[in-house]
Design a protein around this motif. Structure first.
Motif, mmCIF file in Angstrom:
data_model
loop_
_atom_site.group_PDB
_atom_site.id
_atom_site.type_symbol
_atom_site.label_atom_id
_atom_site.label_comp_id
_atom_site.label_asym_id
_atom_site.label_seq_id
_atom_site.Cartn_x
_atom_site.Cartn_y
_atom_site.Cartn_z
ATOM 1 N N ALA A 48 -17.663 16.960 -5.884
ATOM 2 C CA ALA A 48 -17.284 15.290 -5.663
ATOM 3 C C ALA A 48 -16.454 15.559 -6.911
ATOM 4 N N PHE A 49 -15.709 16.141 -7.197
ATOM 5 C CA PHE A 49 -13.979 16.458 -7.706
ATOM 6 C C PHE A 49 -13.146 16.416 -7.182
ATOM 7 N N VAL A 50 -13.475 17.459 -5.574
ATOM 8 C CA VAL A 50 -12.267 16.588 -4.503
ATOM 9 C C VAL A 50 -12.525 15.398 -4.230
ATOM 10 N N ILE A 51 -13.740 15.077 -3.856
ATOM 11 C CA ILE A 51 -13.415 13.867 -3.340
ATOM 12 C C ILE A 51 -12.784 12.301 -5.114
ATOM 13 N N CYS A 52 -12.939 13.088 -5.666
ATOM 14 C CA CYS A 52 -13.030 11.952 -6.963
ATOM 15 C C CYS A 52 -10.955 12.639 -7.273
ATOM 16 N N ASN A 53 -10.182 13.475 -6.732
ATOM 17 C CA ASN A 53 -8.698 13.228 -6.861
ATOM 18 C C ASN A 53 -8.192 13.167 -5.476
ATOM 19 N N MET A 54 -8.774 12.832 -4.247
ATOM 20 C CA MET A 54 -8.753 11.976 -3.209
ATOM 21 C C MET A 54 -8.775 10.728 -3.458
ATOM 22 N N ASP A 55 -9.180 10.105 -3.940
ATOM 23 C CA ASP A 55 -9.522 8.568 -4.169
ATOM 24 C C ASP A 55 -8.189 8.459 -4.609
ATOM 25 N N LYS A 56 -8.104 8.785 -5.956
ATOM 26 C CA LYS A 56 -7.070 9.007 -6.972
ATOM 27 C C LYS A 56 -5.769 8.651 -6.361
ATOM 28 N N VAL A 57 -5.063 9.951 -5.774
ATOM 29 C CA VAL A 57 -4.303 9.705 -4.772
ATOM 30 C C VAL A 57 -3.797 9.038 -3.794
ATOM 31 N N ASN A 58 -4.895 8.546 -2.927
ATOM 32 C CA ASN A 58 -5.103 7.936 -1.389
ATOM 33 C C ASN A 58 -3.573 6.556 -2.539
ATOM 34 N N LEU A 59 -3.784 6.685 -3.109
ATOM 35 C CA LEU A 59 -3.139 4.833 -3.572
ATOM 36 C C LEU A 59 -1.577 4.787 -3.402
ATOM 37 N N SER A 60 -1.377 6.275 -3.797
ATOM 38 C CA SER A 60 -0.264 6.953 -4.087
ATOM 39 C C SER A 60 0.674 6.448 -2.846
ATOM 40 N N VAL A 61 -0.475 7.354 -1.570
ATOM 41 C CA VAL A 61 0.547 6.783 -0.301
ATOM 42 C C VAL A 61 0.150 5.630 0.244
ATOM 43 N N ALA A 62 -0.791 4.655 0.417
ATOM 44 C CA ALA A 62 -0.764 4.249 1.132
ATOM 45 C C ALA A 62 -0.150 2.610 -0.019
ATOM 46 N N ILE A 63 0.816 2.706 -0.641
ATOM 47 C CA ILE A 63 0.910 2.164 -1.508
ATOM 48 C C ILE A 63 2.330 1.278 -1.003
ATOM 49 N N ILE A 64 3.106 2.317 -0.146
ATOM 50 C CA ILE A 64 4.527 2.169 0.984
ATOM 51 C C ILE A 64 4.322 0.944 1.877
ATOM 52 N N PRO A 65 3.011 1.274 2.660
ATOM 53 C CA PRO A 65 3.165 0.084 3.681
ATOM 54 C C PRO A 65 1.806 -1.555 3.398
ATOM 55 N N MET A 66 1.508 -1.083 2.082
ATOM 56 C CA MET A 66 0.807 -2.634 1.356
ATOM 57 C C MET A 66 1.784 -3.369 0.705
ATOM 58 N N SER A 67 2.965 -2.361 0.586
ATOM 59 C CA SER A 67 4.069 -3.613 -0.113
ATOM 60 C C SER A 67 5.159 -3.927 0.819
ATOM 61 N N HIS A 68 4.554 -3.636 2.130
ATOM 62 C CA HIS A 68 6.040 -3.879 2.748
ATOM 63 C C HIS A 68 4.962 -5.013 3.517
ATOM 64 N N GLN A 69 3.428 -4.678 3.845
ATOM 65 C CA GLN A 69 2.341 -6.057 4.361
ATOM 66 C C GLN A 69 2.402 -6.996 3.224
ATOM 67 N N PHE A 70 2.531 -7.203 2.149
ATOM 68 C CA PHE A 70 2.000 -7.821 1.276
ATOM 69 C C PHE A 70 3.102 -8.501 0.467
ATOM 70 N N GLY A 71 4.829 -8.080 0.669
ATOM 71 C CA GLY A 71 5.625 -8.540 0.267
ATOM 72 C C GLY A 71 5.629 -7.796 -1.537
ATOM 73 N N TRP A 72 5.811 -7.180 -1.817
ATOM 74 C CA TRP A 72 4.792 -6.773 -3.492
ATOM 75 C C TRP A 72 6.061 -6.093 -3.638
#
Length: 320
Positions: A113-137
Motif C-alpha cells: 500500500a505504501f509503494v502505491i502511495c508514493n507512486m501516486d505522489k510522484v506521478n504528477l512530478s513527471v506528468a506536469i511537464i506534458p500537462m503544462s504544454h497541453q493546457f498552457g500553464w
C-alpha cells in the motif's frame, strides 16, 4: 553347465543335462513342480560364476502375481495418486501463498500500500511537464497544482491518528487507499478544470496523509500476531515501501507517458490502488501462535511512577 529353477509355490532343485534321469513329464507326475495353467510373469536372473576350468551359469525363475492382478493394483494406486495430488507426481497448492502465515500477508500488503502511495505522489512530478504544454500553464500554475497535494497531506496527519484510534487502523487504511486511488484516476477528467484538479489532488493528499497513522495503529494492534523478535523488521519493511514507491513511480511514469500519454499514468496507478483495496479484503487475521508474557502489576505501577516523576521534572524546568 547346470541350471536351477525356483517357484514360490514349490521349490525344487534338479540338474538339467542332455542325459538327465529326470524329465519334465516325470516331474509333473510326481508333482514336484506345479505350474499354473494361466501364464505368469517370470523374472529371470542370470549369474555366472567363473572358475579356473569351468563356468557355472545359474538361472532363477521366480513366479509372482498374475499380470491382470498387477495391472489392477497399478491402476488403483494411480487413481489414489490422482485423487490426492490432481496429477501423479505433483502436489498442487493453489494459490501459491496459501500456506504463508497471515502476519506476513498483513505486513506485505501494508507495505505494498505504501509503494502505491508514493507512486501516486510522484506521478504528477513527471506528468506536469506534458500537462503544462497541453493546457498552457505557467510556472506559478504548475506549482499551485503540485502543492495542492501537500495541503491535504499536512491537514490529515493528526485527524488520521484520531480516526485510526476510533475505527481501527485497518479500516482507515482501506478507506485511505480507496480515496487516493479514485482521486488519482479522476485527474485526467478534471485536468482542464483547475478547481476540480486542485480538489482531486487534495483528496489524494488526504488519503495518503491518514495512511502512516493507520499503518502504525494496525501494527500496534496486531503486536500479538507478530513475535517480539520480528516487530522492528515488520515496521521497517512496511515503511520501506515509501522509498520503493518513489523509485518505482519515477521510473515507470516516463515510459508510460512516452508510450501512451500522460493520462495513462493516472489511470494505471489509480487502478493499482483499487486492485489493492479489493485484494486486501481477502487478507484475514489469525490468532497468535505464541503466548506473550503478561506485564506484571508491579512493572505497570513503576512505569506510572517514572512517568509522573518525569512530568514533574519537566514542569519544574519550565517554571524555572
Amino acid at each position: 553347465m547346470a541350471k536351477f529353477a525356483f517357484t514360490t509355490e514349490n521349490f525344487c532343485c534338479f540338474p538339467r543335462h542332455t542325459n538327465s534321469l529326470f524329465n519334465y513329464n516325470s516331474l509333473k507326475q510326481r508333482q514336484l513342480l506345479i505350474l499354473s495353467s494361466k501364464p505368469r510373469p517370470h523374472l529371470r536372473f542370470f549369474s555366472a560364476i567363473g572358475g579356473k576350468e569351468s563356468v557355472t551359469e545359474t538361472e532363477k525363475v521366480v513366479t509372482g502375481l498374475r499380470v491382470d492382478e498387477l495391472d489392477n493394483s497399478a491402476s488403483v494406486s494411480d487413481a489414489e495418486d490422482q485423487k490426492e495430488g490432481g496429477e501423479v507426481g505433483f502436489d498442487w497448492q493453489w494459490p501459491p501463498w496459501k500456506n504463508i502465515p497471515q502476519r506476513y500477508k498483513l505486513i506485505g500488503t501494508t507495505s505494498l500500500a505504501f509503494v502505491i502511495c508514493n507512486m501516486d505522489k510522484v506521478n504528477l512530478s513527471v506528468a506536469i511537464i506534458p500537462m503544462s504544454h497541453q493546457f498552457g500553464w505557467n510556472s506559478s500554475t504548475a506549482g499551485l497544482v503540485q502543492s495542492s497535494f501537500f495541503w491535504g497531506y499536512a491537514l490529515s496527519q493528526l485527524p488520521g491518528g484520531w480516526l485510526a484510534k476510533i475505527f481501527g487502523g485497518r479500516k482507515v487504511l482501506e478507506i485511505g487507499v480507496l480515496t487516493w486511488s479514485l482521486a488519482t484516476a479522476l485527474v485526467p477528467f478534471l485536468a482542464g478544470f483547475m478547481p476540480g484538479l486542485i480538489l482531486s489532488r487534495i483528496l489524494v493528499g488526504i488519503g495518503e496523509g491518514v495512511s502512516p497513522s493507520a499503518a502504525t495503529d494496525l501494527i500496534a494492534r496486531k503486536m500479538k500476531l507478530i513475535p517480539l523478535e520480528e516487530r522492528s523488521r515488520a515496521v521497517a519493511f512496511v515503511f520501506g515501501g515509501l522509498s520503493l514507491g518513489s523509485v518505482a513511480g519515477l521510473l515507470l511514469a516516463p515510459p508510460l507517458i512516452q508510450s501512451f500519454d500522460w493520462e495513462a499514468v493516472f489511470f494505471i496507478f489509480g487502478i493499482l490502488g483499487i486492485a489493492w483495496f479489493l485484494g486486501f479484503q481477502f487478507v484475514k487475521e489469525e490468532r497468535p501462535s505464541f503466548v506473550s508474557n503478561p506485564v506484571s502489576r508491579t512493572s505497570t505501577i513503576s512505569s506510572k511512577k517514572s512517568l509522573n516523576s518525569s512530568l514533574k521534572d519537566l514542569g519544574a524546568s519550565l517554571k524555572s
